[in-house]
Design an enzyme around this catalytic site. Structure first.
Site, PDB file in Angstrom:
ATOM      1  N   ASP A 150     -47.579  55.308 -21.549  1.00  0.00           N
ATOM      2  CA  ASP A 150     -48.526  54.318 -20.523  1.00  0.00           C
ATOM      3  C   ASP A 150     -49.061  53.379 -21.552  1.00  0.00           C
ATOM      4  O   ASP A 150     -49.250  53.495 -22.635  1.00  0.00           O
ATOM      5  CB  ASP A 150     -49.653  55.084 -19.951  1.00  0.00           C
ATOM      6  CG  ASP A 150     -50.116  54.121 -18.638  1.00  0.00           C
ATOM      7  OD1 ASP A 150     -49.834  54.809 -17.745  1.00  0.00           O
ATOM      8  OD2 ASP A 150     -50.839  53.239 -18.675  1.00  0.00           O
ATOM      9  N   ASP A 163     -42.948  55.700 -12.255  1.00  0.00           N
ATOM     10  CA  ASP A 163     -43.928  55.509 -11.161  1.00  0.00           C
ATOM     11  C   ASP A 163     -44.577  53.998 -11.510  1.00  0.00           C
ATOM     12  O   ASP A 163     -45.664  54.152 -12.088  1.00  0.00           O
ATOM     13  CB  ASP A 163     -44.695  56.663 -11.325  1.00  0.00           C
ATOM     14  CG  ASP A 163     -45.833  56.537 -10.100  1.00  0.00           C
ATOM     15  OD1 ASP A 163     -45.755  55.820  -9.358  1.00  0.00           O
ATOM     16  OD2 ASP A 163     -46.876  57.405 -10.524  1.00  0.00           O
ATOM     17  N   CYS A 199     -46.247  53.287  -5.054  1.00  0.00           N
ATOM     18  CA  CYS A 199     -47.233  53.504  -3.770  1.00  0.00           C
ATOM     19  C   CYS A 199     -47.516  52.219  -3.084  1.00  0.00           C
ATOM     20  O   CYS A 199     -48.823  52.088  -2.839  1.00  0.00           O
ATOM     21  CB  CYS A 199     -48.384  54.284  -4.466  1.00  0.00           C
ATOM     22  SG  CYS A 199     -49.419  53.401  -5.593  1.00  0.00           S
ATOM     23  N   CYS A 225     -44.579  55.347 -16.893  1.00  0.00           N
ATOM     24  CA  CYS A 225     -45.913  54.984 -16.373  1.00  0.00           C
ATOM     25  C   CYS A 225     -46.800  56.291 -16.105  1.00  0.00           C
ATOM     26  O   CYS A 225     -46.814  56.452 -14.942  1.00  0.00           O
ATOM     27  CB  CYS A 225     -45.837  53.904 -15.532  1.00  0.00           C
ATOM     28  SG  CYS A 225     -44.726  52.662 -15.874  1.00  0.00           S
ATOM     29  N   ALA A 226     -47.434  56.804 -17.110  1.00  0.00           N
ATOM     30  CA  ALA A 226     -47.810  58.310 -16.935  1.00  0.00           C
ATOM     31  C   ALA A 226     -48.984  58.376 -16.401  1.00  0.00           C
ATOM     32  O   ALA A 226     -49.366  59.518 -15.653  1.00  0.00           O
ATOM     33  CB  ALA A 226     -47.519  58.976 -18.058  1.00  0.00           C
ATOM     34  N   ALA A 227     -50.128  57.539 -16.898  1.00  0.00           N
ATOM     35  CA  ALA A 227     -51.570  57.788 -16.596  1.00  0.00           C
ATOM     36  C   ALA A 227     -51.924  57.625 -15.153  1.00  0.00           C
ATOM     37  O   ALA A 227     -51.553  56.821 -14.615  1.00  0.00           O
ATOM     38  CB  ALA A 227     -52.293  57.198 -17.415  1.00  0.00           C
ATOM     39  N   PRO A 228     -52.831  58.442 -14.597  1.00  0.00           N
ATOM     40  CA  PRO A 228     -53.551  59.564 -15.180  1.00  0.00           C
ATOM     41  C   PRO A 228     -52.941  60.907 -15.302  1.00  0.00           C
ATOM     42  O   PRO A 228     -53.286  62.037 -15.643  1.00  0.00           O
ATOM     43  CB  PRO A 228     -54.856  59.721 -14.610  1.00  0.00           C
ATOM     44  CG  PRO A 228     -54.510  59.152 -12.899  1.00  0.00           C
ATOM     45  CD  PRO A 228     -53.431  58.271 -13.211  1.00  0.00           C
ATOM     46  N   GLY A 229     -51.531  61.146 -15.057  1.00  0.00           N
ATOM     47  CA  GLY A 229     -50.990  62.213 -15.473  1.00  0.00           C
ATOM     48  C   GLY A 229     -50.634  63.214 -14.412  1.00  0.00           C
ATOM     49  O   GLY A 229     -50.051  64.211 -14.671  1.00  0.00           O
ATOM     50  N   GLY A 230     -50.542  63.203 -13.133  1.00  0.00           N
ATOM     51  CA  GLY A 230     -50.390  64.054 -11.979  1.00  0.00           C
ATOM     52  C   GLY A 230     -49.115  64.420 -12.063  1.00  0.00           C
ATOM     53  O   GLY A 230     -48.483  65.600 -12.025  1.00  0.00           O
TER      54      GLY A 230
END
Ligand SMILES: C[S@@+](CC[C@H](N)C(=O)[O-])C[C@H]1O[C@@H](n2cnc3c(N)ncnc32)[C@H](O)[C@@H]1O
Length: 474
Positions: A307, A348, A401, A286-291
């Site tokens: 994503d 994530d 989070c 679940c990658a975006a926005p990519g931090g």
């Protein structure tokens, strides 16, 4: 909390944004435009009121309202400075919404008249300026009165706006002194929940931390001490660089060269815990926005960033391009993704995001109790798929989070019961620069927004997170 004010004005009627909004006729639009030209800051006040209503009534996310393609009508014609002011007003109004509503309920005891257009939101926006922002009182009052006059339904109540706000200024200290973070600025269902889960003192500390403005944290590609010195920040024990600046990010040294990216200190930990190495195949589900993708790509591993949102993946691509980092990008639902097994996987997962209320106070007012179980079900599906994509001996880091155990501790507990071939790897909080209390009894991490204390409110805190590290046994 006295909710009379809110109740009188249809406090939580979600998904009804715009229902009561007067459609301006062309001559009214002309008038509004010429008023806005004549009174600097007026357009920002009108936009802030509309955006607060979009969030509280309409259930929209604050960030989404400021994405230029999402809300052109709210922000059109506003220059960068006015957009910044609009955002400051809307953010603090949402952060302190309960306090503001409590004060207004005491000032307008009978509640507002029905059918008064954007009056409630204009009052909330002006109150946020008067109580919490460095805006001259007379400007906040004058522009709120002018904004009320721009709308046919609120115009008859312009004098009421003036009277209420003048009384607010007179009784400002009283309202600020009586305000309680957990009772007033946290929705009741969440304060009750956090009291039950964390106990009274901890719930109070969480709510108090949500009142702080969030810090600006950077993850640097290399040499945090050097970048802290260059940018006038400090290196946190967790490795992030924390800045105290209001300079736009793009104007800071190192932005154009891609030497660092913005990432909360807590959000920087899950990817580190994956311990990816050059040559490994790593999946960021679940990658975006990519931090976190950027952190993984920086290790030299071969990273697939997936994503469901093509839009958000465009932002990820732009971020990686600026950072001169590479990943294979895939638009797909993580719960149905198929591929050869990976050495390491980061999940994530989408979540209620209640750990990010400092940065995004809208989450407190847009989320509702049923969201947590719905999101937990999605997380379970994504986790099960992730495990099916993990090589024997491979490592999976799961994080959210969120402050809610259903999206953290309970999720991992259930996963371990379903999968005897998966083991939890305990995480040492001290090695990560975190306090011992960050460790759960089972050895996962439970980060709370009041951790990393500092006397200076602009230097303390981090996002609330849950993080677990799992291994598929051979
Ligand atoms: C917490 S955010 C990820 C933040 C990101 N890892 C970072 O560090 O920048 C969760 C992401 O999950 C994505 N998402 C939600 N449901 C998904 C699904 N079923 N499959 C894949 N991605 C999903 C959302 O679009 C969102 O970008």
């Amino acid at each position: 909390m006295n909710q009379n004010f809110g109740k009188s004005f249809g406090r939580s009627g979600r998904n009804s944004a715009g229902k009561d909004r007067t459609v301006a006729r062309p001559h009214q639009q002309d008038h509004a435009a010429s008023e806005a030209m004549a009174h600097p800051g007026l357009a920002a006040r009108v936009a802030a009121a509309a955006i607060i209503s979009d969030v509280v009534q309409g259930g929209h996310m604050l960030d989404e309202r400021f994405a230029s393609e999402a809300a052109p009508s709210r922000l059109s014609g506003l220059d960068e400075r006015d957009r910044g002011l609009t955002r400051s007003i809307a953010t603090v109004a949402l952060r302190r919404l309960g306090t503001i509503r409590l004060a207004l309920s005491q000032l307008v005891e009978k509640g507002l008249p029905r059918n008064c257009g954007p009056l409630e939101w204009l009052l909330i926006s002006a109150s946020a300026q008067i109580l919490f922002l460095d805006v001259p009182d007379h400007a906040a009052v004058d522009l709120a009165v002018r904004a009320a006059r721009l709308d046919a339904k609120s115009a008859p109540f312009a004098n009421l706006v003036n009277g209420v706000l003048r009384n607010l200024i007179r009784r400002r200290d009283e309202f600020l002194d009586q305000s309680d973070p957990l009772e007033d600025d946290t929705p009741h269902w969440l304060s009750a929940r956090w009291r039950r889960i964390y106990g009274e003192d901890c719930a109070q500390a969480i709510a108090a931390a949500h009142r702080d403005e969030p810090t600006l944290d950077l993850t640097v590609k290399a040499d945090p001490a050097l970048w802290a010195e260059k940018l006038g920040g400090q290196v946190l024990a967790t490795g992030s660089v924390r800045l105290q600046t209001h300079t736009p990010i793009r104007d800071l040294e190192g932005y154009d060269e891609g030497s660092w990216w913005v990432q909360d200190a807590a959000a920087a930990l899950p990817a580190r815990l994956l311990e990816a190495r050059p040559g490994q195949r790593v999946l960021d589900l679940c990658a975006a926005p990519g931090g976190k993708t950027a952190q993984l790509a920086l290790t030299g591993a071969s990273v697939t960033a997936l994503d469901r949102s093509a839009e958000r993946l465009k932002v990820l691509s732009a971020n990686l391009a600026r950072l001169h980092l590479e990943a294979t990008i895939a638009v797909c639902d993580a719960a149905s993704f198929k591929a050869e097994p990976f050495d390491a996987i980061l999940v994530d997962a989408p979540c209620s995001a209640t750990g990010t209320a400092r940065r995004s106070p809208d989450v407190l007012w847009t989320k509702k109790p049923g969201d947590i179980s719905a999101l937990a079900a999605i997380q379970t599906r994504i986790l099960d798929r992730a495990l099916s994509l993990l090589k024997p001996g491979g490592v999976l880091v799961y994080c959210t989070c969120s402050l809610e155990p259903e999206e953290g501790e309970a999720q991992i507990g259930a996963l371990l019961r379903r999968n005897p071939d998966v083991a939890r790897e305990k995480i040492d909080p001290i090695a990560l620069g975190l306090p011992l209390e960050a460790s759960t009894p089972d050895g996962d991490l439970r980060l709370l927004p009041y951790f990393l204390p500092n006397d200076d409110a602009r230097q303390r805190g981090l996002d609330g997170f849950f993080i677990a590290r799992l291994k598929r046994v051979n």
